[in-house]
Motif scaffolding. Structure first.
Motif, PDB file in Angstrom:
ATOM      1  N   ASP A  48       0.820  -1.213   0.000  1.00 30.92           N
ATOM      2  CA  ASP A  48       0.000   0.000   0.000  1.00 30.92           C
ATOM      3  C   ASP A  48       0.855   1.265   0.000  1.00 30.92           C
ATOM      4  N   VAL A 115      -2.949  -7.012  -5.509  1.00 29.05           N
ATOM      5  CA  VAL A 115      -4.020  -6.471  -4.682  1.00 29.05           C
ATOM      6  C   VAL A 115      -4.199  -7.251  -3.390  1.00 29.05           C
ATOM      7  N   LYS A 155     -11.387  -3.764  -1.108  1.00 33.18           N
ATOM      8  CA  LYS A 155     -10.541  -2.716  -1.683  1.00 33.18           C
ATOM      9  C   LYS A 155     -10.567  -2.834  -3.199  1.00 33.18           C
ATOM     10  N   ALA A 157      -8.268  -1.186  -6.315  1.00 31.02           N
ATOM     11  CA  ALA A 157      -7.041  -0.430  -6.549  1.00 31.02           C
ATOM     12  C   ALA A 157      -6.756  -0.367  -8.042  1.00 31.02           C
ATOM     13  N   GLU A 680      -6.887   4.022  -4.677  1.00 32.27           N
ATOM     14  CA  GLU A 680      -7.595   2.879  -4.114  1.00 32.27           C
ATOM     15  C   GLU A 680      -8.797   3.358  -3.297  1.00 32.27           C
ATOM     16  N   ARG A 682     -11.340   1.889  -0.225  1.00 28.35           N
ATOM     17  CA  ARG A 682     -11.433   0.850   0.795  1.00 28.35           C
ATOM     18  C   ARG A 682     -12.802   0.902   1.468  1.00 28.35           C
TER      19      ARG A 682
END
Length: 683
Positions: A48, A115, A155, A157, A680, A682
């Protein structure tokens, strides 16, 4: 030598005088943690917090002592303190499974989902015996997300890189109640164009298309959630991916992986176990993505592997015991699409099996924390008979084929690893580090069973042809580690020095067999190599440090130096990472984060004369990035190689592609200026 030492000296001096490093919690970019846990010290970098990656192996560059041998955008081989390939124990989601490609196009790290991976973790220094079966070159682990109870989360991304038109879209979600948990994830990666170097030269082929889909189901066995059983599945498919440092490119890689695992409480003991299986198929060629000269023959290689990984461990207080096994089978057949009769068994029914058991003890005694471990390993290898369609017309090839088929190809060896790691706590801020080990490792199946001169070498990428040697001895390394960990409210610094003295180190030496030399000459190589046992030594240092200037500003740094030499002759080891230093300045205020990073790499003139290795010059790069991190979303942007610097990456090998901007045999250049954007969401 002067330049190399000056880079390291300057970096060490800078760390000691300006106290530069960033805390893990204070920066969203290239985070480096140095900490201790039951298995020992480790360094890790979060996916991340990193800049966009095509392959998770790129994160290794941010860890002290680590580097990447890059043969293509999806083909990164882990290197740690000068050792690489099978010598570095590499696990994805706790499992070691075999690759299909004989030239390591599908490296272990290439099977990690971007991911679904939380971080890349490397044991700092001498790896404990519990870290894996063969850890002579350290231990690298990809820590993936696991299905979690009582949680609904997810998530999405995405990332885009301008140089090469590279994109990634990934998503994962966890749906669970108290008793059942389901995690599903997927990655879509595509490189639509070839990348370019700082001077505008096209690096071809470097396009790719890769998809990964998987999931895990977990069932709760107890009220606390600490006991469970889970099954996971992953499918990977890669098509038309370039590997310009190798003689062929990837046509396809297709694999399916299954893992069954459990964790249980037995009285005061904790039991962990897993069973994993992989089936992989791989096709590669020298004509679909690169120019084939009229004088060259078309070649297509179909390879496959099937592998099994099983382990069980029990731990209580200071003790940890375990047994494990890794079993694999490999096949590789080379053909010519323009000549139906041409057929070569590159590897046929190769068995490569390992069985091992370990015991590890760790205990605090006064100011010392001691860790002692022992592992016994039994290696069993074998191979089927081979054939070559041109054997009747080429006496040298027929002789090599006959010798191989008539030989006793079954090999059986037993190795022992012994590890002693100690940490002396001087006070709450300072610890001294001491490590001592004797470790052994077996030859790869390529090093044993490559019977006719070819370049199927597990990714050496030196342009040479090799033959194997069935009766290679186990490599035996004697390892010493000294260091310190200092951590105060603002400063963290962790230097290490190391020495590895390796008997029976396996590398290529000039072949002397007349049949090998004659067969190689027919394929255009006047200097074939044969894998053999030699004596080697590696020594060096690495350093990680961080300093918090104030609430908003921090500095970080890591530096590495390693030298690898032959002890039996005056020569250096092949493909050793040059000295390098990374310095970063980080800013954080509320939701905003920014980073300016400088990378300095020294010249590498300690190269292998035996393998005709070319020197590379030193260089410096500048990277910048900025991010906004809200509660449920984050957006990041940046530019790598800000000044579009032209440079040669010493670990990227040599260009093997004709008819492009780069000359055949030329050092592979690094990527030029690369603007990127990632984000991203979340929930």
């Amino acid at each position: 030598m002067t330049l190399r030492l000056s880079v390291i000296s300057a970096s060490v001096l800078l760390a000691l005088t300006t106290h530069s490093i960033a805390f893990a919690d204070d920066s969203a970019f290239e985070v480096i943690e140095v900490t201790g846990h039951h298995e020992g010290s480790y360094s890790s970098v979060s996916t991340d917090s990193s800049t966009p990656q095509v392959d998770i192996s790129g994160l290794l560059e941010q860890l002290p002592g680590a580097a990447v041998n890059g043969n293509g955008p999806l083909t990164g081989i882990a290197q740690y303190r000068g050792l690489y390939g099978d010598r570095v124990n590499t696990q994805v989601n706790g499992v070691t499974l075999a690759s299909a490609g004989p030239n390591a196009m599908d490296t272990p790290l290439s099977y990690a989902s971007l991911v679904n991976s939380e971080r890349l973790e490397m044991t700092r220094g001498i790896a404990p015996v519990s870290a894996g079966t063969d850890t002579i070159g350290g231990s690298v682990k990809v820590i993936e997300s696991q299905a979690s109870f009582d949680e609904i989360s997810g998530k999405v991304a995405a990332q885009y890189q301008d140089n090469g038109q590279r994109s990634h879209l990934g998503a994962k979600t966890n749906i669970a109640n108290q008793d059942h948990a389901l995690l599903v994830y997927g990655d879509l990666l595509k490189g639509s164009e070839n990348t370019t170097s700082g001077s505008g030269n096209e690096i071809a082929p470097t396009t790719y298309d890769k998809n990964i889909f998987g999931g895990q189901y977990r069932f709760n066995l107890g009220d606390s959630g600490n006991e469970s059983i889970a099954i996971g599945y992953q499918h990977l498919e890669t098509t038309e991916a370039g590997t310009p440092a190798l003689p062929m490119d990837i046509d396809f890689i297709r694999s399916d992986r299954v893992k069954l695992e459990g964790i249980h409480a037995l009285s005061s003991w904790e039991l962990n176990w897993h069973l994993a299986y992989s089936d992989a198929k791989h096709g590669m060629d020298n004509f679909s993505q690169r120019m084939k000269m009229p004088s060259m023959n078309a070649r297509y290689n179909n390879a496959d592997s099937a592998s099994f990984d099983g382990a069980i461990s029990v731990g209580k207080d200071t003790w940890l015991f375990g047994i494990d096994s890794q079993l694999s089978q490999h096949n590789s057949v080379i053909s010519d699409p323009t000549m139906a009769m041409f057929n070569v068994d590159n590897f046929n029914d190769v068995q490569d099996d390992t069985y091992s058991a370990f015991a590890q003890w760790q205990q605090d005694i006064n100011q010392w924390n001691w860790q002692l471990g022992a592992r016994v390993k039994h290696y069993m290898t074998d191979a089927g008979e081979v054939s070559h369609s041109m054997a009747e017309m080429m006496p040298a090839i027929k002789m090599l084929m006959t010798q191989f088929n008539n030989a006793d190809r079954t090999q059986s060896q037993t190795g022992v690893d012994l590890v002693l790691n100690g940490r002396y706590q001087v006070n709450s801020e300072l610890s001294w580090i001491f490590g001592l080990a004797r470790k052994q490792a077996s030859a790869s199946y390529q090093q044993r069973y490559l019977w006719v001169p070819m370049q199927s070498t597990g990714g050496l990428a030196d342009g040479r042809t090799y033959v194997g040697q069935m009766d290679l001895e186990l490599e035996t390394a004697y390892q010493l580690e000294l260091g310190a960990d200092f951590s105060s409210d603002k400063l963290t610094i962790s230097p290490r020095v190391f020495l590895h003295r390796i008997d029976d180190y396996i590398q290529g030496v000039p072949a002397t067999d007349p049949a090998v030399k004659m067969a190689a000459m027919m394929m255009g190589d006047d200097n074939p190599m044969q894998f053999a046992n030699v004596d080697a030594e590696l020594f060096g240092m690495d350093l990680a440090a961080a300093y918090q200037l104030n609430d908003s500003w921090s500095l970080d740094m890591n530096a590495s130096y390693v030298s690898g030499e032959r002890r039996d002759i005056e020569d250096n080891l092949y493909r050793i990472s040059p000295p390098k230093v990374i310095l970063g300045v980080n800013y954080k205020s509320n939701n905003w984060l920014a980073r300016v990073e400088g990378l300095g790499v020294s010249a590498q003139d300690k190269v292998s004369k035996t393998q005709f290795e070319q020197r590379t010059a030193g260089y410096g790069l500048m990277n910048i990035s900025v991010a906004y991190d809200a509660d449920s979303w984050m957006l990041k942007a940046g530019v790598n190689n800000l000044f579009d610097t032209e440079y040669e990456d010493h670990l990227a090998g040599y260009n093997r592609v004709m008819g492009g901007d780069l000359s055949p045999g030329e050092r592979m250049p690094g990527t030029g200026m690369n603007a990127w954007l990632s984000g991203e969401y979340r929930f």
